[in-house]
Design a protein around this motif. Structure first.
Motif, PDB file in Angstrom:
ATOM      1  N   ALA A  47       0.915  -1.304   0.082  1.00  0.00           N
ATOM      2  CA  ALA A  47       0.165   0.170  -0.206  1.00  0.00           C
ATOM      3  C   ALA A  47       0.823   1.164  -0.107  1.00  0.00           C
ATOM      4  O   ALA A  47       0.640   2.254  -0.666  1.00  0.00           O
ATOM      5  CB  ALA A  47      -0.963  -0.010   1.070  1.00  0.00           C
ATOM      6  N   PRO A  90     -10.333   3.346   2.662  1.00  0.00           N
ATOM      7  CA  PRO A  90      -9.625   2.857   1.684  1.00  0.00           C
ATOM      8  C   PRO A  90      -7.931   2.705   1.864  1.00  0.00           C
ATOM      9  O   PRO A  90      -7.674   3.534   2.498  1.00  0.00           O
ATOM     10  CB  PRO A  90      -9.868   3.650   0.483  1.00  0.00           C
ATOM     11  CG  PRO A  90     -10.960   4.306   0.680  1.00  0.00           C
ATOM     12  CD  PRO A  90     -10.973   4.478   2.169  1.00  0.00           C
ATOM     13  N   ASP A  91      -7.416   1.463   1.597  1.00  0.00           N
ATOM     14  CA  ASP A  91      -6.032   1.484   1.888  1.00  0.00           C
ATOM     15  C   ASP A  91      -5.216   2.754   0.900  1.00  0.00           C
ATOM     16  O   ASP A  91      -4.469   3.293   1.600  1.00  0.00           O
ATOM     17  CB  ASP A  91      -5.377   0.269   1.059  1.00  0.00           C
ATOM     18  CG  ASP A  91      -5.685  -0.859   1.992  1.00  0.00           C
ATOM     19  OD1 ASP A  91      -5.956  -1.031   3.238  1.00  0.00           O
ATOM     20  OD2 ASP A  91      -6.022  -1.899   1.484  1.00  0.00           O
ATOM     21  N   GLU A 115      -7.431  -1.195  -2.928  1.00  0.00           N
ATOM     22  CA  GLU A 115      -7.649  -1.954  -1.788  1.00  0.00           C
ATOM     23  C   GLU A 115      -6.407  -3.191  -1.956  1.00  0.00           C
ATOM     24  O   GLU A 115      -6.710  -3.839  -2.971  1.00  0.00           O
ATOM     25  CB  GLU A 115      -9.079  -2.583  -1.467  1.00  0.00           C
ATOM     26  CG  GLU A 115     -10.187  -1.457  -1.080  1.00  0.00           C
ATOM     27  CD  GLU A 115     -10.065  -0.914   0.040  1.00  0.00           C
ATOM     28  OE1 GLU A 115      -9.065  -1.063   1.000  1.00  0.00           O
ATOM     29  OE2 GLU A 115     -10.897  -0.274   0.449  1.00  0.00           O
ATOM     30  N   THR A 121      -9.882  -9.445   5.113  1.00  0.00           N
ATOM     31  CA  THR A 121     -10.584  -8.327   4.577  1.00  0.00           C
ATOM     32  C   THR A 121     -11.056  -8.684   3.200  1.00  0.00           C
ATOM     33  O   THR A 121     -11.770  -7.967   2.498  1.00  0.00           O
ATOM     34  CB  THR A 121      -9.859  -7.192   4.496  1.00  0.00           C
ATOM     35  OG1 THR A 121      -8.844  -7.121   3.592  1.00  0.00           O
ATOM     36  CG2 THR A 121      -9.504  -6.648   5.862  1.00  0.00           C
ATOM     37  N   ASP A 125     -13.846  -6.528   0.647  1.00  0.00           N
ATOM     38  CA  ASP A 125     -13.225  -5.613  -0.199  1.00  0.00           C
ATOM     39  C   ASP A 125     -13.941  -5.973  -1.590  1.00  0.00           C
ATOM     40  O   ASP A 125     -14.063  -5.201  -2.442  1.00  0.00           O
ATOM     41  CB  ASP A 125     -11.812  -5.731  -0.381  1.00  0.00           C
ATOM     42  CG  ASP A 125     -10.965  -4.973   0.833  1.00  0.00           C
ATOM     43  OD1 ASP A 125     -11.678  -4.379   1.811  1.00  0.00           O
ATOM     44  OD2 ASP A 125      -9.879  -5.269   1.078  1.00  0.00           O
ATOM     45  N   LYS A 129     -17.583  -3.568  -0.260  1.00  0.00           N
ATOM     46  CA  LYS A 129     -16.927  -2.383  -0.806  1.00  0.00           C
ATOM     47  C   LYS A 129     -17.027  -2.164  -2.328  1.00  0.00           C
ATOM     48  O   LYS A 129     -17.237  -0.931  -2.749  1.00  0.00           O
ATOM     49  CB  LYS A 129     -15.663  -2.398  -0.096  1.00  0.00           C
ATOM     50  CG  LYS A 129     -15.641  -2.008   1.218  1.00  0.00           C
ATOM     51  CD  LYS A 129     -14.166  -2.103   1.917  1.00  0.00           C
ATOM     52  CE  LYS A 129     -13.472  -0.723   2.111  1.00  0.00           C
ATOM     53  NZ  LYS A 129     -12.479  -0.648   2.916  1.00  0.00           N
ATOM     54  N   TYR A 141     -11.512   1.253  -9.542  1.00  0.00           N
ATOM     55  CA  TYR A 141     -11.370   0.649  -8.327  1.00  0.00           C
ATOM     56  C   TYR A 141     -10.373  -0.592  -8.508  1.00  0.00           C
ATOM     57  O   TYR A 141     -10.800  -1.342  -9.390  1.00  0.00           O
ATOM     58  CB  TYR A 141     -12.772   0.144  -7.860  1.00  0.00           C
ATOM     59  CG  TYR A 141     -12.746  -0.867  -6.710  1.00  0.00           C
ATOM     60  CD1 TYR A 141     -11.785  -0.513  -5.389  1.00  0.00           C
ATOM     61  CD2 TYR A 141     -13.505  -1.835  -6.280  1.00  0.00           C
ATOM     62  CE1 TYR A 141     -11.709  -1.415  -4.338  1.00  0.00           C
ATOM     63  CE2 TYR A 141     -13.627  -2.560  -5.061  1.00  0.00           C
ATOM     64  CZ  TYR A 141     -12.520  -2.072  -4.009  1.00  0.00           C
ATOM     65  OH  TYR A 141     -12.691  -3.040  -2.922  1.00  0.00           O
ATOM     66  N   LEU A 143      -8.190  -3.814  -6.955  1.00  0.00           N
ATOM     67  CA  LEU A 143      -8.074  -4.871  -5.969  1.00  0.00           C
ATOM     68  C   LEU A 143      -6.803  -5.608  -6.210  1.00  0.00           C
ATOM     69  O   LEU A 143      -6.577  -5.951  -7.374  1.00  0.00           O
ATOM     70  CB  LEU A 143      -9.219  -5.815  -6.216  1.00  0.00           C
ATOM     71  CG  LEU A 143     -10.610  -5.310  -5.572  1.00  0.00           C
ATOM     72  CD1 LEU A 143     -11.671  -6.269  -6.080  1.00  0.00           C
ATOM     73  CD2 LEU A 143     -10.742  -5.113  -4.043  1.00  0.00           C
TER      74      LEU A 143
END
Length: 197
Positions: A47, A90-91, A115, A121, A125, A129, A141, A143
């Protein structure tokens, strides 16, 4: 914890603001999702590197990069802050509309959200989310699956996330909604060792 929570109660940002600082959670449609203990170091490294690359690429531009924990409130149109029942952290994320920023964090959808998945999680996520980010208008978005070394990207098209694009965590991936921002996965290679994940 020092205070009682009711299992079936619908909570809002008004409630959220009364909870102790060390009580870390997210609200999704009024339901509390407790934050797990601090993630593994590899999660934070991934992250942090994504955040650093985005922040450097955005230097001198109006868009701003953030890394958790920062509260992102996602109200319905014209909903008062205290009645908002979606508060997430959010990360990594980027906000280009500075009007969404205030002293408490962000009110409104970020342009780009990342994320980094961990076993505790991943379900939230990928399901809850993703649905929330789609509903509230997050344009892109991501992932990041560090263990599987893949990236899943959802892009908002006509108000909906279409079929996701899936890429290996190799070479570089541009952020479509942020011209000039590209994530170089080679820089993350040291953080993607099997023994750390």
């Amino acid at each position: 914890m020092g205070f009682a929570l009711e299992q079936d109660k619908h909570y809002t940002y008004r409630d959220y603001l009364t909870w102790p600082d060390d009580f870390r959670c997210e609200l999704i449609d009024g339901k509390i999702y407790l934050m797990t203990p601090a993630p593994l170091l590899a999660h934070q490294d991934v992250a942090g590197e994504i955040f650093t690359q985005a922040k450097l690429a955005l230097r001198g531009k109006s868009c701003r990069a953030f890394i958790a924990p920062v509260d992102v409130r996602l109200p319905s149109p014209a909903e008062a802050d205290e009645n908002t029942d979606v508060v997430v952290q959010p990360d990594v994320f980027v906000v280009c509309d500075v009007g969404k920023l205030d002293r408490r964090g962000v009110r409104g959808a970020p342009d780009w959200v990342v994320e980094v998945l961990s076993p505790s999680t991943a379900g939230k996520d990928q399901i809850e989310k993703r649905r929330i980010y789609e509903r509230h208008g997050v344009l892109e978005y991501w992932l990041v699956h560090p263990t599987d070394r893949i990236l899943t990207i959802y892009r908002l098209i006509n108000g909906e996330f279409g079929k996701p694009d899936i890429y290996p965590l190799e070479e570089q991936t541009p952020v479509a909604v942020l011209p000039g921002v590209t994530i170089d996965w080679n820089e993350l290679a040291p953080y993607l060792r099997d023994d750390d994940l």
